[in-house]
Design a protein around this motif. Structure first.
Motif, PDB file in Angstrom:
ATOM      1  N   VAL A 179       0.474   5.222   1.214  1.00 43.31           N
ATOM      2  CA  VAL A 179      -0.375   6.107   2.004  1.00 43.31           C
ATOM      3  C   VAL A 179       0.262   7.491   2.047  1.00 43.31           C
ATOM      4  O   VAL A 179       1.295   7.687   2.698  1.00 43.31           O
ATOM      5  CB  VAL A 179      -0.570   5.560   3.431  1.00 43.31           C
ATOM      6  CG1 VAL A 179      -1.485   6.483   4.218  1.00 43.31           C
ATOM      7  CG2 VAL A 179      -1.133   4.139   3.395  1.00 43.31           C
ATOM      8  N   GLY A 201      -2.337   5.038  -4.380  1.00 41.95           N
ATOM      9  CA  GLY A 201      -2.991   5.336  -3.127  1.00 41.95           C
ATOM     10  C   GLY A 201      -4.084   6.370  -3.327  1.00 41.95           C
ATOM     11  O   GLY A 201      -4.420   6.720  -4.463  1.00 41.95           O
ATOM     12  N   CYS A 217       4.903   9.969   2.348  1.00 39.79           N
ATOM     13  CA  CYS A 217       4.337   8.759   1.749  1.00 39.79           C
ATOM     14  C   CYS A 217       4.914   7.558   2.478  1.00 39.79           C
ATOM     15  O   CYS A 217       6.144   7.379   2.501  1.00 39.79           O
ATOM     16  CB  CYS A 217       4.670   8.694   0.272  1.00 39.79           C
ATOM     17  SG  CYS A 217       4.276   7.120  -0.517  1.00 39.79           S
ATOM     18  N   SER A 261       0.151  11.640   2.857  1.00 42.75           N
ATOM     19  CA  SER A 261      -0.419  12.556   3.843  1.00 42.75           C
ATOM     20  C   SER A 261       0.309  13.894   3.780  1.00 42.75           C
ATOM     21  O   SER A 261       1.367  14.007   3.143  1.00 42.75           O
ATOM     22  CB  SER A 261      -0.315  11.964   5.247  1.00 42.75           C
ATOM     23  OG  SER A 261       1.044  11.773   5.599  1.00 42.75           O
ATOM     24  N   ARG A 296       0.836  -1.202   0.000  1.00 44.84           N
ATOM     25  CA  ARG A 296       0.000   0.000   0.000  1.00 44.84           C
ATOM     26  C   ARG A 296       0.869   1.249   0.000  1.00 44.84           C
ATOM     27  O   ARG A 296       1.998   1.244   0.493  1.00 44.84           O
ATOM     28  CB  ARG A 296      -0.901   0.019   1.224  1.00 44.84           C
ATOM     29  CG  ARG A 296      -1.982  -1.070   1.250  1.00 44.84           C
ATOM     30  CD  ARG A 296      -2.805  -0.928   2.503  1.00 44.84           C
ATOM     31  NE  ARG A 296      -3.505   0.356   2.546  1.00 44.84           N
ATOM     32  CZ  ARG A 296      -3.743   1.028   3.664  1.00 44.84           C
ATOM     33  NH1 ARG A 296      -3.323   0.563   4.817  1.00 44.84           N
ATOM     34  NH2 ARG A 296      -4.402   2.169   3.628  1.00 44.84           N
ATOM     35  N   THR A 342       5.090   3.381   2.959  1.00 43.40           N
ATOM     36  CA  THR A 342       4.877   2.128   2.245  1.00 43.40           C
ATOM     37  C   THR A 342       5.691   1.027   2.919  1.00 43.40           C
ATOM     38  O   THR A 342       6.340   1.259   3.942  1.00 43.40           O
ATOM     39  CB  THR A 342       5.262   2.279   0.772  1.00 43.40           C
ATOM     40  OG1 THR A 342       4.899   1.086   0.058  1.00 43.40           O
ATOM     41  CG2 THR A 342       6.760   2.516   0.599  1.00 43.40           C
TER      42      THR A 342
END
Length: 114
Positions: free
Chosen positions: A5, A105, A22, A7, A3, A24
């Motif tokens: 992600v 993502g 990010c 932010s 994944r 991962t």
């Protein structure tokens, strides 16, 4: 399943700064050249900055001198420090491998507006 992600996005005035992150998996992070991409409303996704496994960085001309990509090996994160933001930097920012991208993502929204 790996994944990504992202932010750190938000609303900022022109000239302001934001720092994106990010997260991962370690295996994906350590085995791939990584990059940040962005997609502005009504436009195709574009490459913004990249960093190789060895730490070599490269930037799109539009962000050169303003953005800095880095990675935190201990945290398995790829970061994007964005300074002197302009309205044209507005968009959804994504991270992924520079080559052979995996599933994207959700991205993080950056809006530069007064």
């Amino acid at each position: 399943q790996v994944r990504l992600v992202e932010s750190g996005g938000g609303l900022v005035q022109p000239g302001g700064s934001l720092r994106l992150s990010c997260a991962t998996s370690r295996s994906f992070f350590s085995g791939n050249d990584m990059a940040w991409f962005r997609q502005a409303p009504g436009k195709q996704r574009e490459l913004v900055a990249s960093i190789t496994v060895g730490g070599f960085t490269k930037y799109a001309d539009s962000v050169k001198g303003r953005f800095t990509i880095s990675k935190d090996i201990a945290k398995n994160t790829v970061n994007l420090q964005m300074n002197s933001l302009k309205p044209e930097d507005t968009g959804v920012y994504y991270c992924n491998a520079l080559y052979l991208q995996i599933s994207w993502g959700q991205g993080t929204q950056v809006t530069v507006s007064s």
